[in-house]
Motif scaffolding. Structure first.
Motif, short mmCIF file in Angstrom:
data_model
loop_
_atom_site.label_atom_id
_atom_site.label_comp_id
_atom_site.label_asym_id
_atom_site.label_seq_id
_atom_site.Cartn_x
_atom_site.Cartn_y
_atom_site.Cartn_z
N ASP A 119 0.83 -1.21 0.00
CA ASP A 119 0.00 0.00 0.00
C ASP A 119 0.86 1.26 0.00
O ASP A 119 0.55 2.25 -0.66
N THR A 120 1.96 1.20 0.74
CA THR A 120 2.85 2.36 0.82
C THR A 120 3.54 2.62 -0.51
O THR A 120 3.67 3.78 -0.95
N ARG A 121 3.99 1.56 -1.17
CA ARG A 121 4.63 1.72 -2.49
C ARG A 121 3.66 2.37 -3.47
O ARG A 121 4.03 3.29 -4.23
N ARG A 122 2.41 1.93 -3.44
CA ARG A 122 1.41 2.50 -4.35
C ARG A 122 1.15 3.97 -4.01
O ARG A 122 1.04 4.81 -4.90
N ALA A 123 1.02 4.25 -2.72
CA ALA A 123 0.75 5.63 -2.30
C ALA A 123 1.88 6.56 -2.68
O ALA A 123 1.66 7.71 -3.11
N VAL A 124 3.12 6.11 -2.53
CA VAL A 124 4.28 6.93 -2.91
C VAL A 124 4.26 7.20 -4.41
O VAL A 124 4.54 8.32 -4.85
N ALA A 125 3.94 6.17 -5.20
CA ALA A 125 3.90 6.35 -6.66
C ALA A 125 2.85 7.38 -7.05
O ALA A 125 3.09 8.25 -7.90
N PRO A 157 0.37 11.44 -9.61
CA PRO A 157 -0.90 10.72 -9.49
C PRO A 157 -1.41 10.08 -10.77
O PRO A 157 -1.82 8.93 -10.76
N PHE A 158 -1.33 10.79 -11.89
CA PHE A 158 -2.00 10.28 -13.08
C PHE A 158 -1.10 9.45 -13.99
O PHE A 158 -1.58 8.59 -14.71
#
Length: 339
Positions: free
Chosen positions: A307-313, A318-319
């Protein structure tokens, strides 16, 4: 309705015994979307009570599981009756298919399906299993203390089993049956502890009323015994994992097959974790429950990292890092959890 399946979960727990329910409880308390899928065939169902479990000594196995299911549901987890037929990779996670055709998606799997006890082919043995035909002295030794106990040689641990049961009774007999030959050291140990060896194959059990009365040898001789200890061959319930390339292997102790994992419960297949008897055949109920809690914490930490890796990306771009729909879902998920 707790018997309904949604489309997807953070974790699907396969197996609803002590390990599976403890794992699901931990994950539900960690605010994970979790479901337990259980076939309803616990290994210890024939036993009159669970022993050696602190603060729940002697509790009936069915009552323990009922309490566990209620606790999981109390934190928002689901508990569904069903048998998992197959598991396959899907959408970066797993598709879990039940025997009735239902399918659910999971980001991670926690497998806690336990094992099957394969017993020697002796007439009457299976019917008395978990009653006066036993395997674990720590589970049942107190209940047969000071009684006439027999030990059926049926595996590499049989002599060790006889020496253990000698702690609970001075009247222990070792039936050589079709077990492996004894070493000189083992023979000396049995003699030194006053454990009589009875050679010859065991044909059947003698039942009087509703209790074990003795062991009948192949030559017709009946040896009086009130309890019989047996080393079963323990085989992990994990055939549904074959499509992932994950199969049970021989246990180092020679007692059967288990699903191999590292110290955290992680298997060779990323995203699949195991806990309880499916990987540790010797684990009693308390140990299996503890393993479920421990492994569930590792699964949650793994999900937190993802979840953290995705949030950082998304934070960085964002897009371009994720589609607009994925960004909206991440934001909506944060709002659902009050973040």
């Amino acid at each position: 309705m707790t018997d309904q399946l949604d489309g997807s979960y953070d974790v699907v727990v396969i197996g609803g015994g002590a390990a599976g329910l403890s794992g699901a409880l931990t994950l539900a308390r960690a605010r994970r979307k979790v479901v337990v899928i259980d076939a309803g065939a616990p290994r210890n169902a024939p036993a009159g009570g669970v022993h050696g479990l602190l603060a729940r000594e002697g509790i009936r196995p069915a009552e323990l599981l009922d309490r566990g299911r209620a606790e999981v549901r109390g934190y928002g987890g689901r508990v569904v009756t069903g048998e998992v037929r197959a598991v396959a990779r899907a959408d970066g996670g797993f598709a879990v298919t039940l025997g009735d055709g239902r399918t659910v998606l999971a980001r991670r799997l926690l497998v806690a399906t336990g094992l099957v006890d394969e017993l020697p082919d002796v007439v009457g043995l299976r019917a008395r299993w978990g009653r006066d035909v036993l395997h674990c002295p720590y589970c049942h030794g107190w209940e047969v203390r000071d009684r006439a106990i027999g030990v059926l040689a049926s595996g590499p641990m049989s002599v060790h089993q006889a020496l253990l049961f000698r702690q609970w009774s001075a009247d222990v007999m070792y039936f050589s049956h079709t077990g492996p030959p004894r070493t000189e050291e083992q023979a000396e140990q049995l003699t030194a502890r006053g454990i009589r060896v009875v050679d010859g194959e065991v044909a059947s059990l003698e039942i009087v009323g509703d209790r074990l009365a003795g062991v009948r040898l192949g030559d017709g001789t009946v040896v009086s015994r009130e309890a019989l200890a047996v080393s079963s061959r323990m085989v992990a319930r994990a055939g549904f994992l074959a499509a992932l390339g994950l199969r049970p292997v021989e246990h180092p102790a020679g007692v059967g097959e288990h699903v191999r994992s590292d110290a955290t419960g992680r298997t060779d297949v990323p995203g699949v974790w195991v806990a309880g008897n499916v990987t540790d055949p010797a684990a009693q109920v308390g140990a299996a429950a503890a393993a479920g809690v421990f492994v569930a914490a590792q699964v949650n930490a793994d999900l937190v990292a993802e979840d953290t890796r995705r949030a950082v990306a998304v934070h960085r771009d964002p897009f371009s890092a994720r589609s607009e729909a994925e960004v909206c879902e991440l934001v909506a998920g944060d709002r659902r959890h009050g973040l």
